[in-house]
Design a protein around this motif. Sequence first.
Motif, PDB file in Angstrom:
ATOM      1  N   TRP A 199       0.824  -1.218   0.000  1.00  0.00           N
ATOM      2  CA  TRP A 199       0.000   0.000   0.000  1.00  0.00           C
ATOM      3  C   TRP A 199       0.860   1.271   0.000  1.00  0.00           C
ATOM      4  O   TRP A 199       0.349   2.373  -0.133  1.00  0.00           O
ATOM      5  N   GLY A 200       2.159   1.118   0.156  1.00  0.00           N
ATOM      6  CA  GLY A 200       3.042   2.274   0.319  1.00  0.00           C
ATOM      7  C   GLY A 200       3.559   2.821  -0.993  1.00  0.00           C
ATOM      8  O   GLY A 200       2.915   2.705  -2.041  1.00  0.00           O
ATOM      9  N   TYR A 201       4.755   3.401  -0.936  1.00  0.00           N
ATOM     10  CA  TYR A 201       5.302   4.117  -2.085  1.00  0.00           C
ATOM     11  C   TYR A 201       6.204   3.225  -2.932  1.00  0.00           C
ATOM     12  O   TYR A 201       7.299   3.612  -3.325  1.00  0.00           O
ATOM     13  N   ILE A 202       5.748   2.026  -3.189  1.00  0.00           N
ATOM     14  CA  ILE A 202       6.538   1.093  -3.991  1.00  0.00           C
ATOM     15  C   ILE A 202       6.560   1.543  -5.452  1.00  0.00           C
ATOM     16  O   ILE A 202       5.620   2.191  -5.921  1.00  0.00           O
ATOM     17  N   PRO A 203       7.629   1.230  -6.187  1.00  0.00           N
ATOM     18  CA  PRO A 203       7.678   1.613  -7.602  1.00  0.00           C
ATOM     19  C   PRO A 203       6.618   0.898  -8.424  1.00  0.00           C
ATOM     20  O   PRO A 203       6.014   1.476  -9.320  1.00  0.00           O
ATOM     21  N   SER A 204       6.395  -0.379  -8.133  1.00  0.00           N
ATOM     22  CA  SER A 204       5.349  -1.169  -8.773  1.00  0.00           C
ATOM     23  C   SER A 204       5.253  -2.483  -8.015  1.00  0.00           C
ATOM     24  O   SER A 204       6.208  -2.905  -7.352  1.00  0.00           O
ATOM     25  N   ASP A 205       4.092  -3.150  -8.122  1.00  0.00           N
ATOM     26  CA  ASP A 205       3.953  -4.452  -7.484  1.00  0.00           C
ATOM     27  C   ASP A 205       4.999  -5.422  -8.015  1.00  0.00           C
ATOM     28  O   ASP A 205       5.616  -6.173  -7.257  1.00  0.00           O
ATOM     29  N   ALA A 206       5.187  -5.395  -9.336  1.00  0.00           N
ATOM     30  CA  ALA A 206       6.120  -6.346  -9.949  1.00  0.00           C
ATOM     31  C   ALA A 206       7.530  -6.164  -9.406  1.00  0.00           C
ATOM     32  O   ALA A 206       8.218  -7.141  -9.088  1.00  0.00           O
ATOM     33  N   GLU A 207       7.975  -4.908  -9.287  1.00  0.00           N
ATOM     34  CA  GLU A 207       9.317  -4.675  -8.762  1.00  0.00           C
ATOM     35  C   GLU A 207       9.400  -5.044  -7.284  1.00  0.00           C
ATOM     36  O   GLU A 207      10.390  -5.638  -6.840  1.00  0.00           O
ATOM     37  N   ALA A 208       8.364  -4.718  -6.524  1.00  0.00           N
ATOM     38  CA  ALA A 208       8.370  -5.035  -5.093  1.00  0.00           C
ATOM     39  C   ALA A 208       8.478  -6.539  -4.861  1.00  0.00           C
ATOM     40  O   ALA A 208       9.133  -6.986  -3.909  1.00  0.00           O
ATOM     41  N   LEU A 209       7.863  -7.325  -5.713  1.00  0.00           N
ATOM     42  CA  LEU A 209       7.921  -8.772  -5.544  1.00  0.00           C
ATOM     43  C   LEU A 209       9.328  -9.316  -5.761  1.00  0.00           C
ATOM     44  O   LEU A 209       9.678 -10.370  -5.226  1.00  0.00           O
ATOM     45  N   THR A 210      10.155  -8.593  -6.495  1.00  0.00           N
ATOM     46  CA  THR A 210      11.534  -9.053  -6.713  1.00  0.00           C
ATOM     47  C   THR A 210      12.392  -8.893  -5.461  1.00  0.00           C
ATOM     48  O   THR A 210      13.491  -9.441  -5.407  1.00  0.00           O
ATOM     49  N   TRP A 211      11.901  -8.133  -4.475  1.00  0.00           N
ATOM     50  CA  TRP A 211      12.670  -7.960  -3.249  1.00  0.00           C
ATOM     51  C   TRP A 211      12.670  -9.231  -2.403  1.00  0.00           C
ATOM     52  O   TRP A 211      13.469  -9.367  -1.487  1.00  0.00           O
ATOM     53  N   LYS A 212      11.702 -10.111  -2.682  1.00  0.00           N
ATOM     54  CA  LYS A 212      11.622 -11.428  -2.031  1.00  0.00           C
ATOM     55  C   LYS A 212      11.432 -11.335  -0.514  1.00  0.00           C
ATOM     56  O   LYS A 212      12.101 -12.025   0.274  1.00  0.00           O
ATOM     57  N   ALA A 213      10.513 -10.456  -0.107  1.00  0.00           N
ATOM     58  CA  ALA A 213      10.107 -10.440   1.293  1.00  0.00           C
ATOM     59  C   ALA A 213       9.394 -11.745   1.626  1.00  0.00           C
ATOM     60  O   ALA A 213       8.900 -12.455   0.731  1.00  0.00           O
ATOM     61  N   ASP A 214       9.318 -12.064   2.894  1.00  0.00           N
ATOM     62  CA  ASP A 214       8.602 -13.269   3.300  1.00  0.00           C
ATOM     63  C   ASP A 214       7.107 -13.148   3.033  1.00  0.00           C
ATOM     64  O   ASP A 214       6.439 -14.141   2.738  1.00  0.00           O
ATOM     65  N   PHE A 215       6.593 -11.913   3.147  1.00  0.00           N
ATOM     66  CA  PHE A 215       5.177 -11.665   2.914  1.00  0.00           C
ATOM     67  C   PHE A 215       5.021 -10.393   2.087  1.00  0.00           C
ATOM     68  O   PHE A 215       5.846  -9.484   2.175  1.00  0.00           O
ATOM     69  N   ASN A 216       3.961 -10.329   1.314  1.00  0.00           N
ATOM     70  CA  ASN A 216       3.636  -9.151   0.511  1.00  0.00           C
ATOM     71  C   ASN A 216       2.173  -8.812   0.778  1.00  0.00           C
ATOM     72  O   ASN A 216       1.278  -9.539   0.338  1.00  0.00           O
ATOM     73  N   TRP A 217       1.956  -7.721   1.506  1.00  0.00           N
ATOM     74  CA  TRP A 217       0.620  -7.393   1.995  1.00  0.00           C
ATOM     75  C   TRP A 217       0.048  -6.180   1.272  1.00  0.00           C
ATOM     76  O   TRP A 217       0.720  -5.160   1.130  1.00  0.00           O
TER      77      TRP A 217
END
Length: 226
Positions: free
Chosen positions: A198-216
Amino acid sequence: MKSAGSSLELYQYDAFLFDLDGTLLDTADDLGAALNSVLRANQIAEVTSEIYRPAASNGAAALLEAGFKELWPSLAQAQLIKQLVDSYAQNIAKYTQCFAGIEPLLISLDHKKIKWGIMTNKPGFLTEPLVAAIPALKNAAVVISGDTLEEAKPSPLPLLHCAKLMDVIPARCLYIGDAERDIQAGKAAGMPTATALWGYIPSDAEALTWKADFNWRSPIDAFNHI
């Protein structure tokens, strides 16, 4: 990597740690107003939230670069950064508010006596008045800023310092943030991590590449982890 609702297994923690801008608080409009004040002063066209919001978690220089665009490398950057920070400090919580779902999440943590704290790269002289201006943040067990220690995120040291102050082991402390450095710092500290989509991420696709344990997608997703 898990997304909200991908498993019935519950993950429970002894403490939660949060980034500030873009995770707990929607500060973008105050930061954008400061940016536009600098642009006006320099006879540059103001920018809309579509321009400044993605840069809001990345510091004053990133905001100014988003506003000045190709002019930015040739400008007196230190002077412009000071102008932006001064403007922001004077109106630090005019538009800022908690993201939807944050207040009930923090209330639930308090009721269950689960410690929670804040670790932000924002400098202390801005962090302290901002946190003080938001009543929902009054019960934070710890508030650590980017200049509290000699290193800031993506270094794990500030997160380990938070865990020590809260008397919890890192593996039982969940760190939630909206920038790649948040996830890098959490992983390096041995903490489970969650991306605040919900924050200031560049895009969902890019955020998923960070490989967090969870993506909320919402703070409400965190309730299954309390």
